[in-house]
Design a protein around this motif. Sequence first.
Motif, PDB file in Angstrom:
ATOM      1  N   LYS A 122     -38.335 -73.161 -89.633  1.00  0.00           N
ATOM      2  CA  LYS A 122     -37.316 -73.908 -88.894  1.00  0.00           C
ATOM      3  C   LYS A 122     -37.014 -75.229 -89.598  1.00  0.00           C
ATOM      4  O   LYS A 122     -35.887 -75.738 -89.540  1.00  0.00           O
ATOM      5  N   LYS A 138     -33.531 -64.767 -71.664  1.00  0.00           N
ATOM      6  CA  LYS A 138     -34.833 -65.061 -72.269  1.00  0.00           C
ATOM      7  C   LYS A 138     -35.932 -65.339 -71.235  1.00  0.00           C
ATOM      8  O   LYS A 138     -37.101 -65.146 -71.510  1.00  0.00           O
ATOM      9  N   VAL A 182     -42.002 -72.776 -79.098  1.00  0.00           N
ATOM     10  CA  VAL A 182     -41.032 -73.786 -78.674  1.00  0.00           C
ATOM     11  C   VAL A 182     -41.432 -74.360 -77.318  1.00  0.00           C
ATOM     12  O   VAL A 182     -41.664 -73.618 -76.373  1.00  0.00           O
ATOM     13  N   MET A 225     -26.254 -72.422 -78.830  1.00  0.00           N
ATOM     14  CA  MET A 225     -26.049 -73.069 -77.535  1.00  0.00           C
ATOM     15  C   MET A 225     -24.618 -73.576 -77.580  1.00  0.00           C
ATOM     16  O   MET A 225     -24.292 -74.493 -78.327  1.00  0.00           O
ATOM     17  N   GLU A 244     -36.495 -81.989 -81.733  1.00  0.00           N
ATOM     18  CA  GLU A 244     -35.040 -82.152 -81.681  1.00  0.00           C
ATOM     19  C   GLU A 244     -34.543 -82.479 -80.285  1.00  0.00           C
ATOM     20  O   GLU A 244     -35.261 -82.333 -79.294  1.00  0.00           O
ATOM     21  N   GLU A 245     -33.298 -82.931 -80.251  1.00  0.00           N
ATOM     22  CA  GLU A 245     -32.676 -83.292 -78.975  1.00  0.00           C
ATOM     23  C   GLU A 245     -32.440 -82.025 -78.156  1.00  0.00           C
ATOM     24  O   GLU A 245     -32.238 -80.939 -78.698  1.00  0.00           O
ATOM     25  N   PHE A 246     -32.460 -82.174 -76.839  1.00  0.00           N
ATOM     26  CA  PHE A 246     -32.212 -81.069 -75.921  1.00  0.00           C
ATOM     27  C   PHE A 246     -30.705 -80.903 -75.772  1.00  0.00           C
ATOM     28  O   PHE A 246     -29.991 -81.868 -75.535  1.00  0.00           O
ATOM     29  N   LEU A 247     -30.241 -79.671 -75.929  1.00  0.00           N
ATOM     30  CA  LEU A 247     -28.799 -79.408 -75.842  1.00  0.00           C
ATOM     31  C   LEU A 247     -28.454 -78.715 -74.531  1.00  0.00           C
ATOM     32  O   LEU A 247     -29.188 -77.827 -74.082  1.00  0.00           O
ATOM     33  N   GLU A 258     -26.370 -70.202 -73.652  1.00  0.00           N
ATOM     34  CA  GLU A 258     -26.948 -69.574 -74.836  1.00  0.00           C
ATOM     35  C   GLU A 258     -26.271 -68.259 -75.138  1.00  0.00           C
ATOM     36  O   GLU A 258     -25.916 -67.505 -74.238  1.00  0.00           O
ATOM     37  N   ASN A 304     -40.241 -68.631 -71.099  1.00  0.00           N
ATOM     38  CA  ASN A 304     -39.452 -67.929 -72.105  1.00  0.00           C
ATOM     39  C   ASN A 304     -40.181 -66.672 -72.550  1.00  0.00           C
ATOM     40  O   ASN A 304     -41.406 -66.646 -72.614  1.00  0.00           O
ATOM     41  N   VAL A 309     -37.239 -81.226 -77.540  1.00  0.00           N
ATOM     42  CA  VAL A 309     -37.655 -79.857 -77.841  1.00  0.00           C
ATOM     43  C   VAL A 309     -38.566 -79.901 -79.063  1.00  0.00           C
ATOM     44  O   VAL A 309     -38.197 -80.461 -80.101  1.00  0.00           O
ATOM     45  N   LEU A 337     -29.247 -73.017 -82.487  1.00  0.00           N
ATOM     46  CA  LEU A 337     -30.630 -73.286 -82.062  1.00  0.00           C
ATOM     47  C   LEU A 337     -31.595 -72.743 -83.098  1.00  0.00           C
ATOM     48  O   LEU A 337     -32.625 -73.327 -83.377  1.00  0.00           O
ATOM     49  N   GLU A 338     -31.257 -71.569 -83.610  1.00  0.00           N
ATOM     50  CA  GLU A 338     -32.130 -70.934 -84.609  1.00  0.00           C
ATOM     51  C   GLU A 338     -31.351 -69.825 -85.278  1.00  0.00           C
ATOM     52  O   GLU A 338     -30.339 -69.349 -84.761  1.00  0.00           O
ATOM     53  N   LYS A 394     -40.820 -77.746 -81.792  1.00  0.00           N
ATOM     54  CA  LYS A 394     -40.875 -76.385 -82.339  1.00  0.00           C
ATOM     55  C   LYS A 394     -41.838 -76.301 -83.518  1.00  0.00           C
ATOM     56  O   LYS A 394     -41.721 -77.057 -84.482  1.00  0.00           O
TER      57      LYS A 394
END
Length: 427
Positions: free
Chosen positions: A105, A215, A155, A274, A186-189, A193, A225, A143, A284-285, A145
């Motif tokens: 990541k 999820k 995560v 997202m 990272e920041e939460f978005l 999804e 999740n 977040v 996100l990934e 990860k």
Amino acid sequence: MKVLIIGGGGREHALAWKCAAAARVEEVLVAPGNAGTAAEPRVRNVAVPTEDIAALVQLARRERIDLTIVGPEAPLVAGVVDAFSAAGLACFGPSRAAARLEGSKAFAKEFLRRHAIPTARSVTFTHANFDAAWVSSQPAPLVVKASGLASGKGVVIAASPAEAVTAAQAMFAGQFGEAGREVVIEEFLQGEELSFIVIADGQHVLPLATSQDHKRLRDGDQGPNTGGMGAYSPAQLVTPALHQRIMREVIEPAIAGLAGDGTPYTGFLYAGLMVAPDGTPNVLEFNCRLGDPETQPLLMRLQSDLTALCEAALAGRLHAVSAQWDARAALGVVLAAAGYPEAAQRGDIIEGLERAALLPGKIFHAATRREADRVLTNGGRVLCAVGLGDDIAAAQRAAYQLAASVHWPGMQYRRDIGHRALAAPRP
Ligand code: AMP
Ligand code: GLY
């Protein structure tokens, strides 16, 4: 033609079933497969584990396999495609270098930034340069990860900076082994999804039909999740305008960026997005493979020969082919074992599979094994019941009818797969 599918989950059952349906395919081998693949016509399981790349190459040579399709990420990240290519064998998937997009990541975030692809702002830390004071000064939620492969468990959504610091320190301390050597914070978005999956041939891209998964473990998208508790296709959320934005802002720059970086991407590419309220498709990934359970409803709708699409991609000719899709909707409900996702109970006898086989739709096996004349549960996500219908509501009814026809002690599943699509206004 002979095809080899690497893997043994629900995605691989759907891949084997779909490939075996192609007129030109004589036989499909699955390594290692499950009780579902073992029961498919023209499909044979081979007891080679997905980690043993040398044994997989030997198997493909010995059986004169014409095309190998790799299901899970671990062998891709470990370089299975490079090993097959070196042996002169056709293997559909990204090289080890291209698969880093999922395998690290930290690498993916750096790649996204460098190619100006929308994503959450983030910082990557190692234990040595971890800055707890800086993290503590950031607005929550955050977040956290683990950078490496952690089977979807790496995560943590931290409600406070203190929680984020604790989560990162647990990762550095070895909670996810090597995968937590680097940690992305990272920041939460906000947003909705979406899974966006394409086939790529290094240069060109063929988007698959749209899909969306659920999820969280429990109804109403609550609880922990998971790898995914159900999925459906098409996803109404993806309007033609959003489709265009995702292609232009995410997929095309990613494929061009990988080629420009000297690691052209061939294979399935899955962007976990997202979609922000303003329509920005934030990544996100990336996954370097098909989604599970998205694959099960997707392949129920695919009318084209999948082996031909993979071969076109391997030949760099994806621009010259197209994919045909059933206009109907498909929806899959994952039937999971008691204790999933923490500690799934195994070894229970599954009842009702013969009854289910007489109903419309299809049950794909994920974690099952055969013992004498019985089929036993063998992991967390055990089966995926997929229904087809004129719309999502009809597909949902068919899937739940299938789900209700099978049973084992402790079987759990969500009752609301597709609820977001059903609540959304019709276009
Ligand atoms: P990932 O493996 O990176 O896709 O993360 C697993 C799940 O965590 C995603 O499917 C999201 O539900 C959630 N998630 C990951 N990153 C973020 C983020 N920046 N903001 C909000 N939710 C996230
Ligand atoms: N369904 C999510 C995944 O395959 O990663």
